[in-house]
Design an enzyme around this catalytic site. Structure first.
Site, PDB file in Angstrom:
ATOM      1  N   CYS A  74      24.126  -3.116 -39.231  1.00 49.19           N
ATOM      2  CA  CYS A  74      24.211  -3.976 -40.344  1.00 49.19           C
ATOM      3  C   CYS A  74      22.987  -4.349 -41.359  1.00 49.19           C
ATOM      4  CB  CYS A  74      25.795  -4.669 -40.330  1.00 49.19           C
ATOM      5  SG  CYS A  74      25.273  -6.223 -39.785  1.00 49.19           S
ATOM      6  N   CYS A  86      21.852  -7.524 -39.142  1.00 57.37           N
ATOM      7  CA  CYS A  86      21.092  -6.800 -38.591  1.00 57.37           C
ATOM      8  C   CYS A  86      19.419  -6.608 -38.710  1.00 57.37           C
ATOM      9  CB  CYS A  86      21.987  -5.377 -37.404  1.00 57.37           C
ATOM     10  SG  CYS A  86      23.239  -6.197 -35.758  1.00 57.37           S
ATOM     11  N   HIS A 117      23.900  -8.190 -32.360  1.00 54.59           N
ATOM     12  CA  HIS A 117      25.049  -8.569 -33.498  1.00 54.59           C
ATOM     13  C   HIS A 117      26.132  -8.507 -32.911  1.00 54.59           C
ATOM     14  CE1 HIS A 117      27.390  -6.232 -36.787  1.00 54.59           C
ATOM     15  NE2 HIS A 117      28.737  -6.403 -35.426  1.00 54.59           N
ATOM     16  N   ASN A 151      33.239 -17.895 -42.667  1.00 50.56           N
ATOM     17  CA  ASN A 151      34.171 -17.244 -42.371  1.00 50.56           C
ATOM     18  C   ASN A 151      34.708 -15.376 -41.670  1.00 50.56           C
ATOM     19  OD1 ASN A 151      34.391 -18.544 -45.126  1.00 50.56           O
ATOM     20  ND2 ASN A 151      32.323 -17.370 -46.121  1.00 50.56           N
ATOM     21  N   GLY A 167      37.569 -14.430 -46.037  1.00 53.90           N
ATOM     22  CA  GLY A 167      36.584 -14.100 -46.866  1.00 53.90           C
ATOM     23  C   GLY A 167      34.733 -13.938 -46.375  1.00 53.90           C
ATOM     24  N   HIS A 221      28.837  -9.997 -39.876  1.00 48.78           N
ATOM     25  CA  HIS A 221      27.887 -10.032 -38.631  1.00 48.78           C
ATOM     26  C   HIS A 221      28.009 -11.553 -38.800  1.00 48.78           C
ATOM     27  CE1 HIS A 221      23.531  -9.646 -36.943  1.00 48.78           C
ATOM     28  NE2 HIS A 221      23.873 -10.817 -36.470  1.00 48.78           N
ATOM     29  N   HIS A 267      28.069 -15.311 -39.341  1.00 47.48           N
ATOM     30  CA  HIS A 267      26.612 -16.325 -39.596  1.00 47.48           C
ATOM     31  C   HIS A 267      27.700 -17.766 -40.326  1.00 47.48           C
ATOM     32  CE1 HIS A 267      28.901 -13.462 -42.439  1.00 47.48           C
ATOM     33  NE2 HIS A 267      28.208 -15.156 -43.563  1.00 47.48           N
ATOM     34  N   HIS A 308      27.598 -20.619 -42.226  1.00 45.27           N
ATOM     35  CA  HIS A 308      26.553 -20.811 -44.288  1.00 45.27           C
ATOM     36  C   HIS A 308      27.275 -22.831 -43.367  1.00 45.27           C
ATOM     37  CE1 HIS A 308      28.657 -18.202 -46.399  1.00 45.27           C
ATOM     38  NE2 HIS A 308      28.981 -17.522 -45.622  1.00 45.27           N
TER      39      HIS A 308
HETATM   40  P1  5GP Z   1      30.208 -14.252 -46.048  1.00 45.75           P
HETATM   41  O1  5GP Z   1      31.199 -13.836 -47.423  1.00 45.75           O
HETATM   42  O2  5GP Z   1      30.126 -13.169 -45.019  1.00 45.75           O
HETATM   43  O3  5GP Z   1      30.412 -15.407 -45.790  1.00 45.75           O
HETATM   44  O4  5GP Z   1      29.007 -14.983 -46.483  1.00 45.75           O
HETATM   45  C1  5GP Z   1      27.875 -13.511 -46.876  1.00 45.75           C
HETATM   46  C2  5GP Z   1      26.812 -14.071 -47.518  1.00 45.75           C
HETATM   47  O5  5GP Z   1      25.557 -13.151 -47.332  1.00 45.75           O
HETATM   48  C3  5GP Z   1      26.756 -14.493 -48.950  1.00 45.75           C
HETATM   49  O6  5GP Z   1      26.762 -16.049 -48.976  1.00 45.75           O
HETATM   50  C4  5GP Z   1      25.936 -13.661 -49.735  1.00 45.75           C
HETATM   51  O7  5GP Z   1      25.224 -14.590 -50.774  1.00 45.75           O
HETATM   52  C5  5GP Z   1      24.814 -13.535 -48.767  1.00 45.75           C
HETATM   53  N1  5GP Z   1      24.362 -12.706 -48.756  1.00 45.75           N
HETATM   54  C6  5GP Z   1      24.331 -11.188 -48.809  1.00 45.75           C
HETATM   55  N2  5GP Z   1      23.504 -10.223 -48.715  1.00 45.75           N
HETATM   56  C7  5GP Z   1      22.467 -11.265 -48.666  1.00 45.75           C
HETATM   57  C8  5GP Z   1      21.110 -10.820 -48.899  1.00 45.75           C
HETATM   58  O8  5GP Z   1      20.337  -9.639 -49.103  1.00 45.75           O
HETATM   59  N3  5GP Z   1      20.145 -11.276 -48.442  1.00 45.75           N
HETATM   60  C9  5GP Z   1      20.229 -13.092 -48.326  1.00 45.75           C
HETATM   61  N4  5GP Z   1      19.367 -13.383 -48.330  1.00 45.75           N
HETATM   62  N5  5GP Z   1      21.656 -13.373 -48.400  1.00 45.75           N
HETATM   63  C10 5GP Z   1      23.064 -12.432 -48.366  1.00 45.75           C
HETATM   64 ZN    ZN Z   2      25.150  -6.812 -37.408  1.00 50.35          ZN
END
Ligand code: 5GP
Ligand code: ZN
Length: 122
Positions: free
Chosen positions: A5, A8, A47, A91, A97, A102, A104, A106
């Site tokens: 992913c 990862c 992961h 999320n 959302g 993976h 994380h 925010h």
């Molecule tokens: P999710 O919607 O999964 O909670 O948040 C994914 C977050 O990853 C989004 O806020 C998006 O802007 C961020 N994101 C997606 N691709 C990349 C990347 O390649 N590098 C970084 N630094 N952030 C990313």
């Molecule tokens: Zn991962």
């Protein structure tokens, strides 16, 4: 365990990111599309699909991850309380959302207004 992913790959330094913290277990970096003046992502290096995928054996590292949040927030531009502060968002799943499967956190903060993307639900 090796995994393909995007996060990862960032954890393995195969894809660049603006890293603000790295230790044996966790990596924190700037979101590529920030929704607030401070928008960090904090993740475990191993992961885990989401918060819906953790269990009772994950309590110790999850607690360590949570304890990093205020440290990273205030070390990277979130203003002190009571006027400052930060928001923690995780999320999970499509309706939650989640775009990257993976786990994380925010970490959002800084002077308002923020993007509507980071606004609280009505
Ligand atoms: P999710 O919607 O999964 O909670 O948040 C994914 C977050 O990853 C989004 O806020 C998006 O802007 C961020 N994101 C997606 N691709 C990349 C990347 O390649 N590098 C970084 N630094 N952030 C990313
Ligand atoms: Zn991962």
């Amino acid at each position: 365990m090796s995994h393909d992913c995007l996060f990862c790959k960032i954890a393995r330094h195969e894809i660049p990111a603006r890293i603000v913290h790295e230790d044996d277990e966790f990596l924190a970096f700037h979101d590529i599309n920030p929704a607030a003046p401070v928008h960090l992502l904090l993740m475990p290096k191993h992961h885990v699909a989401s918060l819906a995928a953790v269990g009772s054996t994950d309590d110790a590292w999850l607690a360590r991850m949570l304890l990093l949040v205020p440290k990273l927030a205030f070390a990277n531009g979130c203003n002190p309380l009571p006027d400052g502060g930060f928001r923690l968002v995780a999320n999970a799943g499509t309706e939650g959302g989640q775009e990257i499967d993976h786990l994380h956190f925010h970490i959002l903060g800084g002077a308002r207004p923020w993007s509507k993307r980071a606004a609280p639900a009505a």
